[in-house]
Design an enzyme around this catalytic site. Structure first.
Site, PDB file in Angstrom:
ATOM      1  N   ARG A  46       0.840  -1.196   0.000  1.00 31.92           N
ATOM      2  CA  ARG A  46       0.000   0.000   0.000  1.00 31.92           C
ATOM      3  C   ARG A  46       0.876   1.248   0.000  1.00 31.92           C
ATOM      4  NH1 ARG A  46      -1.382   2.310   4.546  1.00 31.92           N
ATOM      5  NH2 ARG A  46      -1.631   0.375   5.713  1.00 31.92           N
ATOM      6  N   TYR A  98     -16.170  16.247 -17.242  1.00 34.25           N
ATOM      7  CA  TYR A  98     -16.660  14.876 -17.128  1.00 34.25           C
ATOM      8  C   TYR A  98     -17.719  14.769 -16.032  1.00 34.25           C
ATOM      9  CZ  TYR A  98     -16.545   9.920 -15.840  1.00 34.25           C
ATOM     10  OH  TYR A  98     -16.894   8.642 -15.510  1.00 34.25           O
ATOM     11  N   ASP A 170      -6.652  18.362 -15.464  1.00 37.54           N
ATOM     12  CA  ASP A 170      -6.910  16.994 -15.917  1.00 37.54           C
ATOM     13  C   ASP A 170      -6.365  16.886 -17.334  1.00 37.54           C
ATOM     14  OD1 ASP A 170      -7.972  14.611 -16.925  1.00 37.54           O
ATOM     15  OD2 ASP A 170      -9.761  14.743 -15.670  1.00 37.54           O
ATOM     16  N   LYS A 195      -7.276   5.465 -19.737  1.00 41.38           N
ATOM     17  CA  LYS A 195      -7.473   5.923 -21.107  1.00 41.38           C
ATOM     18  C   LYS A 195      -6.185   5.796 -21.924  1.00 41.38           C
ATOM     19  CE  LYS A 195     -11.607   7.072 -19.541  1.00 41.38           C
ATOM     20  NZ  LYS A 195     -11.551   6.973 -18.083  1.00 41.38           N
TER      21      LYS A 195
END
Length: 378
Positions: A46, A98, A170, A195
């Site tokens: 982690r 978005y 972004d 993406k």
């Protein structure tokens, strides 16, 4: 090295012990300590994993940041960035963004105590007029999703610095291969690595890249504490995807430009949104701050009935959410990616029942044209 070379070389030589060209997948949750008070540099996955480290160091270099942090999804990355702010803080956000980001802000961040305003970030006067005493940051998409509006990143950064605000960009649509917001002065960049960075529609991941050490330490603490991290297998898939980012984007972008020009001449298409077209409102700004125009476009058809016809008839282009993979995908923002945005706001922005968003892939251009042509035919 130039970016294309840097991409291909990502992770090469990491495993000096065996000389493996491909970065190993360290499928381990924990790591043995050499002795009390000693560490190999890895204790628990982690907090850090060698495969993830290769990806994060590579992304930091590509974007020109001091540190990159990988997350389980793009939304997890944005959530972590929002954790940098405190209850009562106010954010200015691109109005055309978005729908998932809007949902996160409206239904999660607001109950936390954050405030936000949607602003046309292409209008610097409107942006400046929207700054409040408690405004702490500006969150941009450029190009925006789905209307491809282009914001002048350097101009927004200059305004933000005057007022002591963070600038967050972004960069999912453009990637560091085409646009590097940190080099233009932005403080943070976020990606849905699902993406273009991954590029094959086979992994879900996010990333945040930071320009400053103080922000880096805070965001690393948030990443470790929240624990929304990707596994090593997913990190390896994105490393592999990044190696072909340059060639994928070059082909997809060339296809997108030709399709945008072709659609603009089609009698059943009333408008095309693509920054590469000379009449696009943000064309000149995009040329100034980016090395290309990307492979995303949106287009409006003459009447709403054509939308269902197109989606049913397409044979090569898939009717599916997401973007940035090798396969071309088409979506209907009003019902899918932007359904969370209130109807009156969608209409105000231009996200209507005639708008389709196209993620252009690597197929043969003539096949893509033929597929759209038969889908549009009366």
């Amino acid at each position: 090295m130039r970016l294309a070379t840097e991409l291909v070389q990502l992770g090469v030589g990491y495993d000096s012990k065996t000389g493996a060209i491909s970065t190993p997948i360290y499928q381990s949750a924990t790591f043995r300590h050499p002795a009390l008070g000693q560490s190999t540099g890895f204790d628990y996955s982690r907090t850090g994993n060698p495969t993830r480290q290769v990806l994060e160091e590579g992304l930091a270099g590509l974007e020109g940041g001091c540190r990159a942090l990988a997350f389980a999804s793009g939304m997890a990355a944005i959530t972590a960035v929002l954790c940098l702010f405190r209850p009562g803080d106010h954010l200015l956000v691109s109005e055309d963004l978005y729908g998932g980001t809007y949902r996160l802000l409206n239904q999660v961040a607001v109950p936390w105590g954050l405030e936000f305003s949607l602003v046309d970030t292409t209008d610097l006067a409107a942006l400046a007029a929207s700054i409040r005493n408690n405004t702490k940051g500006i969150f941009l998409e450029t190009p925006t999703n789905p209307l491809m509006k282009i914001t002048d990143i350097a101009a927004v950064v200059a305004l933000a610095r005057q007022r002591g605000l963070l600038t967050i960009v972004d960069n999912t649509f453009m990637t560091p291969y085409l646009q590097r917001p940190l080099k233009l002065g932005a403080d943070l960049v976020v990606h849905s690595a699902t993406k273009y960075l991954g590029g094959h529609n086979d992994v879900v991941m996010g990333a945040a890249i930071v320009a400053r050490e103080d922000l880096s330490e805070k965001l690393a603490f948030i990443q470790n504490t929240i624990g929304a991290i990707p596994g090593p297998q997913d990190c390896w898939l994105v490393i592999r995807g990044l190696k072909t980012l340059a060639v994928r984007l070059e082909r997809a972008q060339a296809n997108a430009f030709e399709l945008a020009r072709w659609l603009a001449e089609h009698p059943l298409v009333t408008r095309v949104y693509y920054p590469g077209l000379p009449d696009h409102p943000g064309h000149e700004i995009c040329k100034k701050q980016s090395s290309g125009f990307g492979a995303m476009l949106s287009f409006e058809v003459k009447h709403a009935g054509l939308v269902e016809q197109i989606l049913q008839r397409l044979k090569i282009i898939s009717f599916a959410e997401s973007l940035g993979g090798v396969e071309s995908l088409i979506t209907f923002p009003e019902r899918q990616t932007h359904a969370e945005i209130p109807a009156e706001m969608r209409l105000k922005l231009g996200i209507n029942d005639r708008l389709l968003r196209l993620s252009v892939g690597l197929e043969d251009l003539n096949d893509l044209k033929a597929d759209l042509d038969q889908a549009l035919a009366c």
